[in-house]
Design a protein around this motif. Sequence first.
Motif, short mmCIF file in Angstrom:
data_model
loop_
_atom_site.label_atom_id
_atom_site.label_comp_id
_atom_site.label_asym_id
_atom_site.label_seq_id
_atom_site.Cartn_x
_atom_site.Cartn_y
_atom_site.Cartn_z
N PRO A 235 -1.19 12.07 1.17
CA PRO A 235 -0.74 13.43 1.43
C PRO A 235 0.53 13.67 0.79
CG PRO A 235 -0.77 11.88 3.44
CD PRO A 235 -0.99 10.93 2.25
N GLN A 236 0.32 14.95 0.52
CA GLN A 236 1.32 15.31 -0.52
C GLN A 236 2.98 15.21 -0.53
OE1 GLN A 236 1.36 19.62 -0.93
NE2 GLN A 236 1.03 19.82 -3.24
N ASN A 237 3.16 15.00 0.93
CA ASN A 237 4.76 14.69 0.98
C ASN A 237 5.27 13.23 0.95
OD1 ASN A 237 5.57 17.28 0.52
ND2 ASN A 237 5.14 17.84 2.98
N ARG A 238 4.39 12.36 1.21
CA ARG A 238 4.37 11.05 1.37
C ARG A 238 5.16 10.47 0.17
NH1 ARG A 238 -0.46 7.02 2.45
NH2 ARG A 238 -0.57 7.93 4.29
N TYR A 239 4.89 10.81 -0.94
CA TYR A 239 5.78 10.10 -1.89
C TYR A 239 6.40 11.47 -2.92
CZ TYR A 239 3.19 6.09 -1.07
OH TYR A 239 2.39 5.12 -0.28
N LYS A 240 7.86 11.10 -3.20
CA LYS A 240 8.48 12.15 -4.01
C LYS A 240 8.71 11.56 -5.35
CE LYS A 240 10.61 13.78 0.25
NZ LYS A 240 9.44 12.89 1.26
N ALA A 241 9.63 12.14 -6.24
CA ALA A 241 9.74 11.71 -7.47
C ALA A 241 10.61 10.45 -7.37
CB ALA A 241 10.02 12.86 -8.41
N ASP A 242 10.11 9.26 -6.73
CA ASP A 242 11.07 8.36 -6.94
C ASP A 242 10.27 6.75 -7.13
OD1 ASP A 242 13.24 6.76 -6.40
OD2 ASP A 242 13.69 7.33 -4.37
N VAL A 243 10.78 5.85 -7.04
CA VAL A 243 10.12 4.50 -7.20
C VAL A 243 9.77 3.63 -5.98
CG1 VAL A 243 10.00 2.41 -8.56
CG2 VAL A 243 11.44 4.16 -9.31
N TYR A 244 8.37 3.37 -5.56
CA TYR A 244 8.26 3.00 -4.30
C TYR A 244 7.68 1.69 -4.58
CZ TYR A 244 8.75 7.61 -2.51
OH TYR A 244 9.01 8.82 -1.96
N LEU A 245 7.75 0.71 -3.41
CA LEU A 245 6.97 -0.63 -3.61
C LEU A 245 5.71 -0.25 -2.95
CD1 LEU A 245 9.87 -2.97 -2.03
CD2 LEU A 245 8.89 -2.99 -4.36
N LEU A 246 4.58 -0.97 -3.23
CA LEU A 246 3.40 -0.89 -3.03
C LEU A 246 3.52 -1.40 -1.24
CD1 LEU A 246 0.45 -0.54 -3.98
CD2 LEU A 246 0.16 -3.06 -3.91
N PRO A 247 2.96 -0.55 -0.51
CA PRO A 247 2.87 -1.14 0.87
C PRO A 247 2.21 -2.44 1.20
CG PRO A 247 2.00 1.16 0.71
CD PRO A 247 2.13 0.71 -0.71
N LYS A 248 2.92 -2.95 1.87
CA LYS A 248 2.75 -4.55 2.20
C LYS A 248 1.29 -4.62 2.61
CE LYS A 248 5.10 -7.53 2.15
NZ LYS A 248 5.36 -8.35 0.59
N LYS A 249 0.96 -3.88 3.43
CA LYS A 249 -0.77 -3.94 3.69
C LYS A 249 -1.70 -3.79 2.67
CE LYS A 249 -2.91 -1.60 7.60
NZ LYS A 249 -2.87 -0.89 8.98
N MET A 250 -1.47 -3.17 1.69
CA MET A 250 -2.19 -3.08 0.53
C MET A 250 -2.15 -4.48 -0.14
SD MET A 250 -2.10 0.52 -1.26
CE MET A 250 -1.60 1.80 -0.37
N ASP A 251 -1.08 -5.11 -0.22
CA ASP A 251 -0.93 -6.50 -0.88
C ASP A 251 -1.80 -7.49 0.04
OD1 ASP A 251 0.62 -7.22 -2.97
OD2 ASP A 251 2.54 -7.41 -2.08
N GLU A 252 -1.67 -7.41 1.03
CA GLU A 252 -2.47 -8.31 2.00
C GLU A 252 -4.01 -8.22 1.92
OE1 GLU A 252 -0.83 -7.85 6.20
OE2 GLU A 252 1.27 -8.75 5.51
N TYR A 253 -4.27 -6.81 1.64
CA TYR A 253 -5.72 -6.35 1.46
C TYR A 253 -6.09 -6.99 0.35
CZ TYR A 253 -9.92 -3.76 1.58
OH TYR A 253 -11.07 -3.07 1.59
N VAL A 254 -5.31 -6.94 -0.92
CA VAL A 254 -5.87 -7.48 -1.92
C VAL A 254 -6.27 -9.01 -1.86
CG1 VAL A 254 -5.41 -8.14 -4.34
CG2 VAL A 254 -4.94 -5.69 -3.43
N ALA A 255 -5.13 -9.66 -1.20
CA ALA A 255 -5.26 -11.15 -0.90
C ALA A 255 -6.42 -11.36 -0.18
CB ALA A 255 -3.88 -11.57 -0.26
#
Length: 363
Positions: A235-255
């Motif tokens: 959604p539009q406001n979830r990420y602003k012009a900044d640096v974010y870590l990938l949500p852990k849930k996605m990391d776990e999902y790839v694994a």
Amino acid sequence: MLHATTIFMHAGIVEESVTGVHRLYQLSKAGKLCVPAMNVNDSVTKTKFDNLYSCRESIIDALKRSTDLMFGGKQAVVCGYGEVGKGCCQALKALGSAVYVTEIDPICALQAAMDGFRVVKLTEVIRQVDIVITATGNKGVVTREHMERMKNGCVVCNMGHSNTEIDVHSLRTPDLIWEKVRSQVDHIIWPNNKRVVLLAEGRLANLCCSSLPSFVVSVTAATQALALIELYNAPQNRYKADVYLLPKKMDEYVASLHLPTFDAHLTELTDEQAKYLGLNKVGPFKPNYYSQNKKFYFCNKKSIPCWSYTFASTACSRAPTSHSEHLTLWWTRQAAEAFTKSVAGGLIASFEPPTRTEPEWEA
Ligand SMILES: NC(=O)c1ccc[n+]([C@@H]2O[C@H](COP(=O)([O-])OP(=O)(O)OC[C@H]3O[C@@H](n4cnc5c(N)ncnc54)[C@H](O)[C@@H]3O)[C@@H](O)[C@H]2O)c1
């Protein structure tokens, strides 16, 4: 160099490399980052797999293919005991080499010592070692002065950042002769006939002299593809012009997508255990801070559907065999397709920064 107006047209950046991420944080700090950026490098599925496990295998492959070295009984020094350095040390130790480590960070130095490696200054061992490997992400780690003191036949190579770690430029002087003995292998010959064996002119030895395990490429490519999909779908406001870590849930999902390769079976939390640990039964199982090339990937609303396939083909171009290529392509597609479905199913749409309540201690 990308023009600022080009960047404004994009939904975000996914950055995989240590150095690239460092630059993004610098841009963000200076208030010059104009789109959200996902730091994929610090995802477990990147750092552990690409840096540690992949380098653990490819350092040996690169050295064997280019020099036919035997490792048993050899003395090696690895500069930097981060993820890449740890992988190199483990591999060399397993083949019977005596391994020294140099470090600037006391925590990593202590880890090296606890893992059974002698932590030294490079100057202490430079005369006696047979192999010198850099893995620091830094510059000027091995200098001309060090190379002057190396013994005849010493092999020098870089597994860290670009071509900055070994001061190759300082070897381009009239008193030294460069002899190319085979592709990616140069003998630097001193006036007294001493030869130092330089791999890939100081560029990444494993990328130049060997192949990367395609399974690892599949894991990291899938992580990047999912990061792009997340930026695209957020959604539009979830990420602003900044640096974010990938949500852990996605990391776990790839694994989890790669576990069936090993016929690995996950244990499921019971309701009671989940409550005790304060976790959701389907994850994330670790807080976001739990951790473990330099390319900028841009995504915009139009380009996103083809990104997963671009990653797959990138992965394949680095894979060693056709069977592995097939596997890589297949896993990356699986990850991207399954993830797209899960987004549609609300898995990530409902993503909130992970919170973790304290366990209820029983009296
Ligand atoms: N060859 C490859 O395939 C490959 C794969 C992944 C990452 N990399 C690159 O390798 C580099 C290291 O990655 P990492 O994940 O291990 O990073 P890291 O930050 O975990 O480790 C680097 C280590 O080097 C140490 N260090 C820095 N300067 C030093 C110096 N002058 N002497 C001794 N130690 C020093 C740091 O304290 C740190 O512990 C990065 O540039 C990264 O981009 C290469």
